[in-house]
Scaffold this motif. Structure first.
Motif, PDB file in Angstrom:
ATOM      1  N   SER A 187       0.835  -1.207   0.000  1.00  0.00           N
ATOM      2  CA  SER A 187       0.000   0.000   0.000  1.00  0.00           C
ATOM      3  C   SER A 187       0.870   1.257   0.000  1.00  0.00           C
ATOM      4  O   SER A 187       0.576   2.229  -0.704  1.00  0.00           O
ATOM      5  CB  SER A 187      -0.904   0.022   1.233  1.00  0.00           C
ATOM      6  N   GLU A 188       1.942   1.244   0.772  1.00  0.00           N
ATOM      7  CA  GLU A 188       2.852   2.389   0.839  1.00  0.00           C
ATOM      8  C   GLU A 188       3.530   2.624  -0.505  1.00  0.00           C
ATOM      9  O   GLU A 188       3.716   3.767  -0.926  1.00  0.00           O
ATOM     10  CB  GLU A 188       3.902   2.194   1.942  1.00  0.00           C
ATOM     11  N   PHE A 218      10.304   9.703  -6.203  1.00  0.00           N
ATOM     12  CA  PHE A 218       9.863  10.421  -5.011  1.00  0.00           C
ATOM     13  C   PHE A 218       8.365  10.654  -5.062  1.00  0.00           C
ATOM     14  O   PHE A 218       7.866  11.303  -5.976  1.00  0.00           O
ATOM     15  CB  PHE A 218      10.573  11.770  -4.897  1.00  0.00           C
ATOM     16  N   GLY A 219       7.666  10.124  -4.085  1.00  0.00           N
ATOM     17  CA  GLY A 219       6.259  10.431  -3.900  1.00  0.00           C
ATOM     18  C   GLY A 219       6.169  11.598  -2.941  1.00  0.00           C
ATOM     19  O   GLY A 219       7.157  12.259  -2.638  1.00  0.00           O
ATOM     20  N   GLU A 220       4.985  11.849  -2.435  1.00  0.00           N
ATOM     21  CA  GLU A 220       4.805  12.939  -1.491  1.00  0.00           C
ATOM     22  C   GLU A 220       4.163  12.420  -0.221  1.00  0.00           C
ATOM     23  O   GLU A 220       3.449  11.430  -0.237  1.00  0.00           O
ATOM     24  CB  GLU A 220       3.891  14.020  -2.077  1.00  0.00           C
ATOM     25  N   ARG A 221       4.399  13.115   0.856  1.00  0.00           N
ATOM     26  CA  ARG A 221       3.730  12.807   2.102  1.00  0.00           C
ATOM     27  C   ARG A 221       2.361  13.465   2.044  1.00  0.00           C
ATOM     28  O   ARG A 221       2.245  14.640   1.712  1.00  0.00           O
ATOM     29  CB  ARG A 221       4.507  13.342   3.305  1.00  0.00           C
ATOM     30  N   THR A 222       1.323  12.713   2.333  1.00  0.00           N
ATOM     31  CA  THR A 222      -0.036  13.229   2.184  1.00  0.00           C
ATOM     32  C   THR A 222      -0.567  13.887   3.448  1.00  0.00           C
ATOM     33  O   THR A 222      -1.650  14.447   3.429  1.00  0.00           O
ATOM     34  CB  THR A 222      -0.995  12.106   1.759  1.00  0.00           C
ATOM     35  N   LYS A 223       0.192  13.858   4.534  1.00  0.00           N
ATOM     36  CA  LYS A 223      -0.329  14.421   5.785  1.00  0.00           C
ATOM     37  C   LYS A 223      -0.551  15.924   5.701  1.00  0.00           C
ATOM     38  O   LYS A 223      -1.347  16.469   6.456  1.00  0.00           O
ATOM     39  CB  LYS A 223       0.550  14.065   6.976  1.00  0.00           C
ATOM     40  N   THR A 224       0.118  16.595   4.772  1.00  0.00           N
ATOM     41  CA  THR A 224      -0.080  18.039   4.633  1.00  0.00           C
ATOM     42  C   THR A 224      -1.007  18.388   3.470  1.00  0.00           C
ATOM     43  O   THR A 224      -1.218  19.558   3.179  1.00  0.00           O
ATOM     44  CB  THR A 224       1.266  18.759   4.414  1.00  0.00           C
ATOM     45  N   TYR A 225      -1.550  17.375   2.797  1.00  0.00           N
ATOM     46  CA  TYR A 225      -2.450  17.631   1.667  1.00  0.00           C
ATOM     47  C   TYR A 225      -3.698  18.370   2.133  1.00  0.00           C
ATOM     48  O   TYR A 225      -4.227  18.115   3.216  1.00  0.00           O
ATOM     49  CB  TYR A 225      -2.901  16.315   1.045  1.00  0.00           C
ATOM     50  N   SER A 226      -4.189  19.238   1.280  1.00  0.00           N
ATOM     51  CA  SER A 226      -5.489  19.863   1.529  1.00  0.00           C
ATOM     52  C   SER A 226      -6.572  18.844   1.201  1.00  0.00           C
ATOM     53  O   SER A 226      -6.298  17.787   0.611  1.00  0.00           O
ATOM     54  CB  SER A 226      -5.656  21.101   0.641  1.00  0.00           C
ATOM     55  N   LYS A 227      -7.801  19.171   1.553  1.00  0.00           N
ATOM     56  CA  LYS A 227      -8.918  18.284   1.213  1.00  0.00           C
ATOM     57  C   LYS A 227      -9.008  18.103  -0.291  1.00  0.00           C
ATOM     58  O   LYS A 227      -9.242  17.002  -0.789  1.00  0.00           O
ATOM     59  CB  LYS A 227     -10.230  18.852   1.756  1.00  0.00           C
ATOM     60  N   ALA A 228      -8.812  19.190  -1.044  1.00  0.00           N
ATOM     61  CA  ALA A 228      -8.887  19.113  -2.504  1.00  0.00           C
ATOM     62  C   ALA A 228      -7.780  18.223  -3.066  1.00  0.00           C
ATOM     63  O   ALA A 228      -8.021  17.415  -3.974  1.00  0.00           O
ATOM     64  CB  ALA A 228      -8.804  20.513  -3.111  1.00  0.00           C
ATOM     65  N   GLN A 229      -6.570  18.348  -2.537  1.00  0.00           N
ATOM     66  CA  GLN A 229      -5.464  17.524  -3.016  1.00  0.00           C
ATOM     67  C   GLN A 229      -5.700  16.051  -2.724  1.00  0.00           C
ATOM     68  O   GLN A 229      -5.437  15.190  -3.560  1.00  0.00           O
ATOM     69  CB  GLN A 229      -4.142  17.975  -2.382  1.00  0.00           C
ATOM     70  N   LEU A 230      -6.199  15.730  -1.521  1.00  0.00           N
ATOM     71  CA  LEU A 230      -6.448  14.330  -1.201  1.00  0.00           C
ATOM     72  C   LEU A 230      -7.611  13.797  -2.020  1.00  0.00           C
ATOM     73  O   LEU A 230      -7.605  12.632  -2.420  1.00  0.00           O
ATOM     74  CB  LEU A 230      -6.675  14.107   0.294  1.00  0.00           C
ATOM     75  N   SER A 231      -8.594  14.635  -2.325  1.00  0.00           N
ATOM     76  CA  SER A 231      -9.684  14.212  -3.215  1.00  0.00           C
ATOM     77  C   SER A 231      -9.130  13.851  -4.590  1.00  0.00           C
ATOM     78  O   SER A 231      -9.552  12.864  -5.195  1.00  0.00           O
ATOM     79  CB  SER A 231     -10.732  15.318  -3.359  1.00  0.00           C
ATOM     80  N   GLU A 232      -8.178  14.649  -5.079  1.00  0.00           N
ATOM     81  CA  GLU A 232      -7.533  14.352  -6.365  1.00  0.00           C
ATOM     82  C   GLU A 232      -6.846  12.993  -6.326  1.00  0.00           C
ATOM     83  O   GLU A 232      -6.940  12.208  -7.268  1.00  0.00           O
ATOM     84  CB  GLU A 232      -6.459  15.402  -6.667  1.00  0.00           C
ATOM     85  N   LEU A 233      -6.131  12.726  -5.237  1.00  0.00           N
ATOM     86  CA  LEU A 233      -5.428  11.452  -5.104  1.00  0.00           C
ATOM     87  C   LEU A 233      -6.421  10.295  -5.054  1.00  0.00           C
ATOM     88  O   LEU A 233      -6.224   9.272  -5.715  1.00  0.00           O
ATOM     89  CB  LEU A 233      -4.543  11.445  -3.860  1.00  0.00           C
ATOM     90  N   ILE A 234      -7.491  10.444  -4.303  1.00  0.00           N
ATOM     91  CA  ILE A 234      -8.497   9.380  -4.206  1.00  0.00           C
ATOM     92  C   ILE A 234      -9.125   9.123  -5.576  1.00  0.00           C
ATOM     93  O   ILE A 234      -9.321   7.972  -5.972  1.00  0.00           O
ATOM     94  CB  ILE A 234      -9.542   9.725  -3.125  1.00  0.00           C
ATOM     95  N   GLU A 235      -9.416  10.177  -6.323  1.00  0.00           N
ATOM     96  CA  GLU A 235      -9.960  10.000  -7.681  1.00  0.00           C
ATOM     97  C   GLU A 235      -8.960   9.292  -8.577  1.00  0.00           C
ATOM     98  O   GLU A 235      -9.341   8.454  -9.395  1.00  0.00           O
ATOM     99  CB  GLU A 235     -10.368  11.345  -8.275  1.00  0.00           C
TER     100      GLU A 235
END
Length: 128
Positions: free
Chosen positions: A64-65, A91-108
């Motif tokens: 998963s990671e 290099f990926g990114e750490r998602t703990k600082t993602y905004s709601k919009a950014q995490l929505s993009e990742l989930i999509e």
């Protein structure tokens, strides 16, 4: 002292303005988008787990990671560097600082990638 104001109505805005006006010199003020929600985080990991269990990527099963690194690198236009012992590191990114919009993009992106690879995401929408 740390104060957080979520600007959802005029009173919250006025409270924030008053706090800034009364703040001592040298204090720091940050205005930003809200960070990801607990619900989004609770959805992201089961989705990544489904990818890890159902997708073989170039002959390899990934964790998963690993999938989080691959997908965040794709979302933010990946960077790579030569590895110490050969190969390349993406290099990926750490998602703990993602905004709601950014995490929505990742989930999509996870859903879209999974759909392209026949991943079944049964019952994951119930989590969010």
């Amino acid at each position: 002292m740390k104060r957080t104001f979520i600007l959802v109505h005029n009173q919250a805005r006025q409270n924030a303005l008053r706090c800034v006006a009364e703040a001592d010199f040298g204090m720091c003020v940050t205005v930003c988008e809200p960070t990801r929600s607990l619900e989004q985080n609770a959805l992201m990991w089961p989705l990544l787990d489904r990818l890890a269990k159902q997708v073989v990527w170039y002959g390899v099963k990934l964790t998963s990671e690993d999938w989080k690194d691959i997908l965040t690198a794709s979302l933010r236009k990946q960077r790579t560097a030569p590895g110490i012992d050969g190969g390349f590191v993406v290099f990926g990114e750490r998602t703990k600082t993602y905004s709601k919009a950014q995490l929505s993009e990742l989930i999509e992106l996870i859903y879209a990638f999974g759909a392209q690879h026949g991943v079944e995401f049964e019952n994951t929408k119930e989590i969010a």
